[in-house]
Enzyme design. Structure first.
Site, mmCIF file in Angstrom:
data_model
loop_
_atom_site.group_PDB
_atom_site.id
_atom_site.type_symbol
_atom_site.label_atom_id
_atom_site.label_comp_id
_atom_site.label_asym_id
_atom_site.label_seq_id
_atom_site.Cartn_x
_atom_site.Cartn_y
_atom_site.Cartn_z
ATOM 1 N N ASP A 183 0.698 -1.105 0.094
ATOM 2 C CA ASP A 183 -0.025 -0.168 -0.053
ATOM 3 C C ASP A 183 0.686 1.114 -0.012
ATOM 4 O O ASP A 183 2.077 1.228 0.475
ATOM 5 C CB ASP A 183 -0.796 0.018 1.248
ATOM 6 C CG ASP A 183 -2.254 0.792 1.019
ATOM 7 O OD1 ASP A 183 -2.349 1.465 -0.017
ATOM 8 O OD2 ASP A 183 -3.116 0.221 1.640
ATOM 9 N N GLU B 114 3.123 5.279 -3.646
ATOM 10 C CA GLU B 114 3.538 6.122 -4.737
ATOM 11 C C GLU B 114 4.974 6.786 -4.451
ATOM 12 O O GLU B 114 5.452 7.189 -5.620
ATOM 13 C CB GLU B 114 2.524 7.667 -4.566
ATOM 14 C CG GLU B 114 1.010 7.105 -5.049
ATOM 15 C CD GLU B 114 0.328 6.006 -3.731
ATOM 16 O OE1 GLU B 114 -0.438 5.096 -4.628
ATOM 17 O OE2 GLU B 114 0.714 6.172 -2.938
ATOM 18 N N ASP C 258 -8.022 4.507 -3.785
ATOM 19 C CA ASP C 258 -9.028 4.654 -2.822
ATOM 20 C C ASP C 258 -10.311 5.658 -3.598
ATOM 21 O O ASP C 258 -10.383 6.822 -3.010
ATOM 22 C CB ASP C 258 -8.704 5.469 -1.770
ATOM 23 C CG ASP C 258 -7.575 4.574 -0.902
ATOM 24 O OD1 ASP C 258 -7.505 3.414 -0.838
ATOM 25 O OD2 ASP C 258 -6.564 5.168 -0.081
#
Length: 954
Positions: free
Chosen positions: A560, A563, A637
């Site tokens: 997760d 980025e 998300d």
């Protein structure tokens, strides 16, 4: 020496285009050096900044292009590409009329001796791609963190009807990026991949790791670039009116506004302090106009509820939670000096206010028919030109350069249940028991974040108070044939032993700690991320995962925030500061590549620790080359809204066209509107229908995965068993498992033949321009046309059937000619799915998990009207023996002229292979409509032992 007189400058997005008038002394031909691997060409000193160009064939269809501002090329250093075999590709070099031309067996590349401009053609001379004559400085000297670098740019001409696809995953609902600006910057819901595919028979892979723009390279302008008129028609601004949400009709105060730029956490001071965002409803009203007519693209950034009207027409109706703002592009066509009425209604979400509106004016004529790439930082110009007669050939060339898409474990093609989040062992085990008791198919359950002790983010250790027996829990899951995927972040809280150990080795980024930021958990904790560019840090990260998680039996990894997202809603310049420096160099130069190297460490670590078991990684961000590390991506998300569901279609298609075949999304959306949290009445029914439609769609993407915030996402928590929502979701889950022979064969083809599973219609129908740019339909494999239902209470939807052949309704078998639009039936329980004429679809028995039964008997649905073929692929499903040749294939082919299905000789073998099996054959013709009914009596039955057999329809 080229003599140049500059006449004017036009600055676009810090990329310098130069409009030139010059006279030049001709470069003498033959100023090149042929090497064993290619050719190096000297370029006259000119505006481009390039002194030498190097062309090296990687294959007959792939050319590696580098250009330098120095006198010698730098040593090759690439994160995204794989080392080639070293075998030189056959090529020749010739002098042309003012050009140097490199020929392979497939294409020719021309380099102008005078300008260095490149042109790519096939061997018949057909133009594929030409570098634009619109002058652009290709290499602009820069310095980042004390390291010399260049801003790197190229501009290419666009042909008539040329379209551009790929470039990662973006959520503005666009398929074709021609005339658009695409920002390649990693973000929660955006994935940057610097690779595009053109419908003109080629693709370009841009070997650069910094933030990049593609397409239209200009900067967005502030709203004030337009003529603004207030609500009362006063020129110079629009009117912003503020009211309390409780009494929205009573305006508390108004003010003039000519800029809307509350984009980041650092912009919160721009919201008026006379009212709190959590209490406010804001209306912007007025008109806009321009003396320059044409298409204006308005970039909208938002959180909370946002509606936008142009001349009274609603053009945007969105919602997003404040911690993860969304973005959209709104097209506004302006006539010269004609006013367009604009109204924006905004209800901020919670205590933070995020709203931005900027515009991109019409393209100037000088660059109107161009497509550019421009990166903030690079050592040299570096890209790969990839020729391909089809998009599949272009994707294959991409994987030749960046690596094979390794085969995922078979169970990954089954259903995954997830939620935010299972908090205890009992949550996990009781959920799996409920699935098995209700006979809902399941292969994987996902344990999201915060299974650790609250202060110890990054410990990769179960909290013993909530997970007292993790090994036993995992054993119980495995006994029920369910795999466990677990969330692992690259994040470490300060103040416990793991952090201290990594800190002592200098494996952590330090700026977030120095800035004193805290996260949102509990009292808030200081934290930072590890430097995944450092090989030793990657090893330490994997060793920690191995010791504390993998050794306990964990099956797969959820990576997760890759980025990396160290702190949400910060401007990108601050985000770069937080990861500076990286082990490789300045963060500006390597910003986009974090998810690639992060996955690399886990993949290589697990394969070394256990060479037999297939690695599987799910990551929120990706980069070119990720497919070789057994990594899939999901779309972040996203919100639980109908419009967000629609944007997943083009997002998934373009991600797949970026060379990576495994993509998924949060079925049902992650972020939930408050009205759904404790829904009843109409809101509850809409919630159920939204999840049902999304589930129907999600059963036909490469990875079938449910996830989201509360309410709980198990189908029995969405609706009772008697409800059509439950019945429909169960139907599509069972259909997915029935189609496993089809789906897993596509996965095998993705490795062995560089196939793409989720297919934009341009891949199979490039000549049908209407089909090619559809953003609401796609092919799942070669045969299934998927058209998700995208509106509440919609019971029909328009479906375009690509031209040139017929189509069958999956459920009824009814035949339709192509090249037409249908108003297809879409009852609550079903979405329109059509099967391409000339298809063979293999289906297996009903299963509760992918390894429960062998695919026997195998039902072959043969959709006649054209010749058809399908290659059934099978292997051991969980190990890497397929890399050593342990797999089997059976070629099924149907000939329309003889109405005969041929089951070819089985090729290859593997442990556990079925030697003898039964094939039940169902023929579907335009005159004999048959739906995909697994209880239907077969038209023919064959008992197959590996040798060729055939069955005639009549």
């Amino acid at each position: 020496m080229r003599k140049i007189r500059l006449s004017s400058r036009i600055i676009f997005a810090s990329v310098t285009f130069v409009v030139l008038t010059f006279r030049a002394e001709a470069q003498e031909p033959g100023n090149y050096i042929k090497t064993a691997l290619g050719v190096e060409i000297a370029v006259p000193a000119s505006f481009s900044g390039i002194k030498k160009i190097r062309l090296e064939p990687v294959s007959a269809q792939v050319i590696h292009v580098t250009a330098t501002a120095g006198t010698a090329f730098l040593p090759e250093r690439s994160l995204m590409t794989v080392k080639q075999s070293g075998t030189a590709v056959k090529f020749t070099v010739k002098d042309g009329q003012g050009t140097v031309i490199l020929y392979t067996d497939s294409l020719q590349v021309e380099v102008s001796s005078a300008t260095g401009l490149l042109t790519y053609r096939d061997l018949q001379g057909k133009l594929l791609l030409a570098q634009s004559k619109s002058p652009l400085i290709a290499l602009v000297p820069k310095v980042f963190s004390g390291e010399p670098s260049y801003q790197v740019s190229q501009l290419f001409d666009a042909q008539d009807n040329e379209a551009y696809y790929g470039l990662g995953q973006h959520q503005q609902g666009m398929m074709n990026y021609r005339g658009r600006r695409v920002d390649l910057v990693q973000y929660n819901t955006d994935i940057a991949v610097p690779f595009f595919v053109s419908n003109k028979g080629y693709g370009v892979l841009w070997d650069n790791y910094s933030i990049t723009r593609a397409g239209d390279l200009r900067d967005y302008e502030p709203l004030g670039a337009l003529k603004l008129f207030s609500k009362d028609n006063v020129e110079g601004w629009i009117t912003a009116s503020y009211a309390d949400k409780k009494t929205p009709g009573d305006v508390l105060f108004s003010q003039p506004v000519s800029e809307i730029s509350m984009n980041w956490l650092t912009d919160q001071h721009k919201f008026p302090d006379r009212i709190k965002p959590a209490d406010a409803i804001v209306n912007y009203e007025g008109c806009v106009a321009s003396g320059l007519p044409g298409l204006y693209q308005l970039q909208l950034k938002y959180a909370g509820y946002i509606k936008v009207w142009f001349d009274g027409k609603l053009v945007a109706d969105y919602w997003r939670q404040a911690w993860n703002p969304g973005a959209a592009v709104l097209d506004l066509m302006l006539e010269k000096d004609r006013k367009v009425k604009v109204r924006i209604e905004w209800v901020p979400d919670g205590g933070e206010s995020y709203l931005g509106l900027t515009c991109l004016p019409p393209l100037p004529e000088s660059v109107k028919n161009t497509f550019g790439l421009s990166s903030e930082s690079g050592r040299e110009l570096n890209y790969y030109f990839i020729k391909g007669k089809t998009a599949d050939e272009v994707v294959s060339g991409y994987r030749l350069v960046t690596g094979k898409a390794v085969l995922m474990p078979k169970w990954a093609m089954g259903f995954w249940q997830s939620r935010e989040r299972y908090k205890t062992e009992e949550d996990i085990l009781s959920t799996v028991k409920a699935f098995r008791d209700r006979k809902i198919p399941l292969d994987n359950i996902v344990l999201d974040w915060s299974y650790w002790k609250e202060p110890e983010w990054g410990s990769q250790e179960f909290d013993p108070a909530r997970f007292p027996h993790p090994e036993q829990m995992i054993r119980e899951l495995h006994q029920q044939h369910v795999n466990l995927m677990i969330s692992v972040w690259p994040k470490f809280n300060k103040g416990f032993a793991v952090y201290d150990g990594l800190d002592q080795e200098n494996f952590l980024y330090k700026r977030n700690i120095a800035d004193g930021r805290r996260d949102w958990i509990g009292k808030g904790y200081q934290n930072t991320f590890y430097d995944a560019f450092n090989p030793a840090a990657r090893t330490a990260f994997w060793n920690l995962m191995n010791r504390r998680l993998y050794s306990k039996g964990i099956d797969a990894w959820w990576m997760d925030a890759t980025e990396p997202d160290m702190h949400s809603n910060l401007p990108v310049e601050i985000r770069k500061e937080l990861m500076n420096p990286t082990y490789e160099g300045a963060s500006t130069t390597y910003f986009n590549a974090f998810p690639l190297v992060n996955a690399k460490g886990v993949y290589e670590g697990q394969r070394k620790a256990n060479p037999e078991k297939r690695v599987f990684i799910l990551t929120r961000s990706a980069y070119a080359g990720l497919q070789r590390y057994a990594a899939a991506a999901w779309s972040g998300d996203i919100a639980s809204r109908w419009e967000d569901m629609k944007t997943q279609i083009s997002a998934g298609i373009n991600f797949s066209l970026s060379g990576m075949p495994y993509w998924t999304m949060d079925i049902g959306g992650f972020s939930v509107e408050p009205r759904y949290e404790k829904a009843s009445g109409a809101d509850l029914e809409e919630w159920r229908e939204l999840n049902t439609r999304w589930y129907q769609f999600g059963s036909f993407v490469p990875l079938f995965r449910v996830h989201g915030q509360f309410p709980y996402r198990e189908i029995y928590n969405i609706a009772p068993e008697t409800h059509p929502a439950y019945k429909s979701m169960l139907y599509y889950s069972r259909l997915r498992y029935r189609l496993m022979p089809y789906i897993y064969s596509l996965a095998g083809k993705s490795y062995h033949q560089d196939y793409t599973i989720m297919r934009g219609l341009m891949m199979d129908f490039p000549a049908d321009l209407k089909a090619a740019n559809l953003n609401d339909a796609y092919l799942f494999g070669p045969s299934l046309l998927i058209s998700p239902v995208l509106g509440y209470k919609d019971r029909n939807r328009k479906v375009y059937l690509p031209e040139g052949q017929g189509w069958y309704d999956l459920y009824t078998g009814k035949y339709f000619k192509g090249g037409r639009e249908l108003n297809a039936a879409a009852p609550y329980e079903k979405i329109p799915v059509f099967v391409k004429e000339g298809s063979i679809i293999p289906a297996g028995p009903e299963m509760q998990y992918t390894s429960e039964k062998p695919a026997d008997p195998l039902t072959l649905f043969v959709y006649t009207g054209r010749d058809a073929s399908f290659r059934l692929y099978e292997d051991e499903g969980t190990n890497y023996n397929y890399e050593k040749g342990a797999f089997s294939t059976i070629e099924f082919s149907y000939r329309e002229d003889t109405h005969t299905l041929v089951c070819g000789k089985r090729l290859g073998s593997y442990n556990g292979m079925l030697n003898d099996r039964v094939f039940n054959i169902v023929f579907i013709t335009p005159k004999s409509a048959k739906g995909i009914d697994f209880k239907r009596k077969a038209d023919k039955t064959l008992r197959y032992s590996g040798l060729p057999m055939e069955a005639k329809m009549y």
